[in-house]
Design a protein around this motif. Structure first.
Motif, short mmCIF file in Angstrom:
data_model
loop_
_atom_site.label_atom_id
_atom_site.label_comp_id
_atom_site.label_asym_id
_atom_site.label_seq_id
_atom_site.Cartn_x
_atom_site.Cartn_y
_atom_site.Cartn_z
N SER A 140 -14.60 14.25 -20.60
CA SER A 140 -15.06 14.89 -19.36
C SER A 140 -16.55 15.17 -19.46
CB SER A 140 -14.29 16.19 -19.11
OG SER A 140 -14.56 17.14 -20.13
N VAL A 141 -17.23 15.06 -18.33
CA VAL A 141 -18.68 15.25 -18.28
C VAL A 141 -19.00 16.31 -17.24
CG1 VAL A 141 -20.91 14.13 -17.91
CG2 VAL A 141 -19.01 12.82 -18.90
N SER A 142 -19.64 17.38 -17.68
CA SER A 142 -20.10 18.43 -16.77
C SER A 142 -21.62 18.40 -16.75
CB SER A 142 -19.61 19.81 -17.23
OG SER A 142 -18.20 19.82 -17.34
N ARG A 143 -22.19 18.52 -15.57
CA ARG A 143 -23.64 18.38 -15.42
C ARG A 143 -24.23 19.62 -14.75
NH1 ARG A 143 -26.52 13.46 -14.30
NH2 ARG A 143 -24.49 12.45 -14.08
N LEU A 148 -26.09 17.81 -19.94
CA LEU A 148 -24.75 17.27 -19.80
C LEU A 148 -23.87 17.91 -20.87
CD1 LEU A 148 -25.35 13.41 -19.44
CD2 LEU A 148 -24.68 14.98 -17.63
N PHE A 149 -22.64 18.20 -20.51
CA PHE A 149 -21.68 18.72 -21.48
C PHE A 149 -20.55 17.72 -21.59
CE2 PHE A 149 -17.86 20.98 -22.73
CZ PHE A 149 -18.30 21.68 -23.84
N LEU A 150 -20.29 17.23 -22.81
CA LEU A 150 -19.24 16.26 -23.06
C LEU A 150 -18.09 16.95 -23.78
CD1 LEU A 150 -21.43 13.28 -24.39
CD2 LEU A 150 -20.89 13.88 -22.02
N GLY A 151 -16.91 16.90 -23.22
CA GLY A 151 -15.76 17.57 -23.83
C GLY A 151 -14.50 16.73 -23.74
N GLN A 152 -13.52 17.09 -24.57
CA GLN A 152 -12.23 16.40 -24.58
C GLN A 152 -11.09 17.41 -24.65
OE1 GLN A 152 -13.82 13.84 -27.95
NE2 GLN A 152 -12.37 12.37 -27.06
N ALA A 153 -11.21 18.48 -23.88
CA ALA A 153 -10.24 19.57 -23.96
C ALA A 153 -8.83 19.10 -23.61
CB ALA A 153 -10.66 20.71 -23.03
N THR A 162 -13.37 13.18 -32.56
CA THR A 162 -14.68 13.44 -33.19
C THR A 162 -15.84 12.86 -32.40
OG1 THR A 162 -14.51 11.47 -34.60
CG2 THR A 162 -13.64 13.53 -35.49
N ILE A 163 -15.57 12.12 -31.32
CA ILE A 163 -16.64 11.60 -30.48
C ILE A 163 -17.46 12.73 -29.89
CG2 ILE A 163 -17.11 10.38 -28.30
CD1 ILE A 163 -14.82 8.52 -28.93
N THR A 164 -16.80 13.83 -29.54
CA THR A 164 -17.52 14.99 -28.99
C THR A 164 -17.40 16.22 -29.87
OG1 THR A 164 -15.60 15.68 -27.68
CG2 THR A 164 -17.16 14.17 -26.63
N ARG A 165 -16.73 16.09 -31.02
CA ARG A 165 -16.51 17.24 -31.89
C ARG A 165 -16.97 16.91 -33.32
NH1 ARG A 165 -12.87 21.21 -30.23
NH2 ARG A 165 -13.57 22.19 -32.16
N PRO A 166 -18.28 16.86 -33.56
CA PRO A 166 -18.75 16.59 -34.92
C PRO A 166 -18.30 17.63 -35.93
CG PRO A 166 -20.55 17.32 -33.49
CD PRO A 166 -19.39 17.03 -32.61
N ASP A 167 -17.94 18.83 -35.48
CA ASP A 167 -17.47 19.87 -36.40
C ASP A 167 -16.14 19.51 -37.03
OD1 ASP A 167 -16.65 20.16 -33.66
OD2 ASP A 167 -15.70 22.06 -34.18
N LEU A 168 -15.44 18.52 -36.47
CA LEU A 168 -14.15 18.08 -37.02
C LEU A 168 -14.29 16.86 -37.93
CD1 LEU A 168 -11.90 18.36 -33.83
CD2 LEU A 168 -11.81 19.84 -35.84
N HIS A 192 -6.77 24.44 -31.78
CA HIS A 192 -6.15 25.28 -30.76
C HIS A 192 -7.07 26.44 -30.35
CE1 HIS A 192 -3.09 27.32 -28.46
NE2 HIS A 192 -3.15 28.40 -29.24
N GLY A 193 -7.81 26.96 -31.31
CA GLY A 193 -8.70 28.08 -31.02
C GLY A 193 -10.06 27.67 -30.49
N THR A 194 -10.33 26.38 -30.43
CA THR A 194 -11.65 25.90 -30.01
C THR A 194 -11.54 24.76 -29.00
OG1 THR A 194 -11.76 24.38 -31.90
CG2 THR A 194 -12.74 26.57 -32.20
N LEU A 195 -10.52 24.82 -28.15
CA LEU A 195 -10.26 23.72 -27.20
C LEU A 195 -11.44 23.44 -26.28
CD1 LEU A 195 -6.57 24.45 -26.15
CD2 LEU A 195 -7.41 22.42 -27.34
N ASP A 196 -12.19 24.48 -25.92
CA ASP A 196 -13.25 24.32 -24.93
C ASP A 196 -14.59 23.92 -25.53
OD1 ASP A 196 -11.69 24.94 -22.66
OD2 ASP A 196 -11.82 27.07 -23.14
N LEU A 197 -14.63 23.68 -26.84
CA LEU A 197 -15.88 23.27 -27.45
C LEU A 197 -16.17 21.79 -27.15
CD1 LEU A 197 -15.96 24.93 -30.99
CD2 LEU A 197 -16.89 25.78 -28.83
N GLY A 198 -17.45 21.47 -27.08
CA GLY A 198 -17.86 20.10 -26.85
C GLY A 198 -19.34 19.94 -27.18
N LEU A 199 -19.88 18.79 -26.88
CA LEU A 199 -21.25 18.45 -27.25
C LEU A 199 -22.17 18.60 -26.04
CD1 LEU A 199 -22.87 17.35 -29.70
CD2 LEU A 199 -22.51 15.06 -28.76
#
Length: 324
Positions: A47-50, A55-60, A113-119, A149-156
């Motif tokens: 998902s892309v939010s602008r 831009l915010f890239l997420g995969q929630a 991991t495309i949008t979650r480098p922390d993983l 589960h605790g970080t579903l809304d995180l993204g790049l």
């Protein structure tokens, strides 16, 4: 200038001017049956939010699907995906009677991991055991899912910037794999303030010193930086300044510029000459950075919560603006 990103039958288009963008869409529509879905909001599960400047890239939703598949939608969250204990062995615990779920979840997490480098580091460790997963490995995977589960809304988050300089951070542990004594190397590369490339990977050979392990990691970061520089040149956005590669090992930094070949480093000669050539051409500079500021640590080992949270935010991994 117009750019077209194509994956099978999904296309992302952008251009330097709105008129040019519309012209390209019109020409394509004359050649192919296609639908203009307007401004980018979703692409291949991302998902892309602008807003005005980012831009915010997420995969929630994709992450929720993974938790549902694992029957962990109501699990108790944890603060980090990996603890600070020694790494798991391939022989820890009893074999799973059926490893198909483990393999399925591990593969799904790789795409996340495309949008979650922390993983990235946690997923890399999970994938080491896909050939014969055991109960301890499944417990490790479930910890990663609890963190998810605790970080579903995180993204790049990507921010508009005129700064096109490239900066890389490279790190490696030394022989921490309990089975092979191979090292894990990781890097992250920024264009301006934006994270654009990262990796966590076990090295293919055993390193005989920490300097060798770190230097192999530097070589990986230099190779990726060189590829990015070439890509940007092809996209008509050449990088004029040298790429800075930060490493927290003084010996590895010294090797990048020292023309004298030492007996103890001759077995990494190809990596040494590759990096030195880029340094001599002025494309790369390898500099030392203190370990507390080495962001690439998050790609090579488990970290305490405070340090993990600090490095995660430094990688521009934030909560979705919709959730705040």
């Amino acid at each position: 200038m117009a750019y077209l990103l194509l994956y099978v039958d999904d296309i992302v288009l952008t251009a330097s001017h709105p008129q040019l963008l519309q012209q390209v869409i019109t020409r394509l529509s004359h050649e192919f049956a296609m639908t203009d879905m307007g401004p980018l909001h979703h692409f291949l599960g991302i998902s892309v939010s602008r807003d005005a400047n980012s831009l915010f890239l997420g995969q929630a939703q994709y992450a929720r699907d993974i938790l549902h598949r694992a029957n962990m939608t109501n699990c108790k969250p944890c603060n980090t995906p990996v603890d600070t204990s020694p790494k798991l062995s391939a022989t820890d615990g009893a074999l799973l009677s059926d490893g198909s779920l483990y393999r399925s979840l591990a593969g799904a997490l790789q795409y996340l991991t495309i949008t979650r480098p922390d993983l990235s580091y946690a997923v890399q460790q999970i994938c080491l055991f896909m050939h014969a997963p055991r109960e301890s490995h499944m417990a490790f995977l479930k910890r990663v899912l609890r963190y998810l589960h605790g970080t579903l809304d995180l993204g790049l988050k990507l921010t508009a910037s005129s700064n096109l300089s490239l900066v890389a951070y490279s790190d490696a542990d030394w022989g921490w794999c309990p089975d092979t004594r191979r090292s894990t190397s990781g890097y992250c590369i920024f264009m301006g303030d934006n994270l654009i490339s990262w990796s966590s990977k076990r090295q293919p050979t055993i390193s005989r010193s920490s300097a060798e392990a770190e230097y192999r990691g530097v070589a990986n970061a230099v190779a990726e930086s060189t590829w990015i520089r070439n890509l940007l040149s092809e996209l008509q956005v050449p990088v004029s300044k040298a790429t800075i590669v930060y490493c927290d090992n003084v010996s590895a930094v010294y090797l990048s510029g020292n023309p004298v070949q030492h007996q103890r480093t001759k077995h990494v000669e190809m990596d040494i000459h590759f990096v030195r050539e880029k340094v001599q051409l002025g494309h790369i500079r390898v500099l030392h950075i203190p370990s507390p500021h080495q962001y690439a640590d998050i790609f090579t080992k488990g970290l305490p919560r405070y340090l993990f949270d600090t490095f995660r935010s430094s990688l521009n991994v934030f909560a979705s603006p919709r959730s705040s």
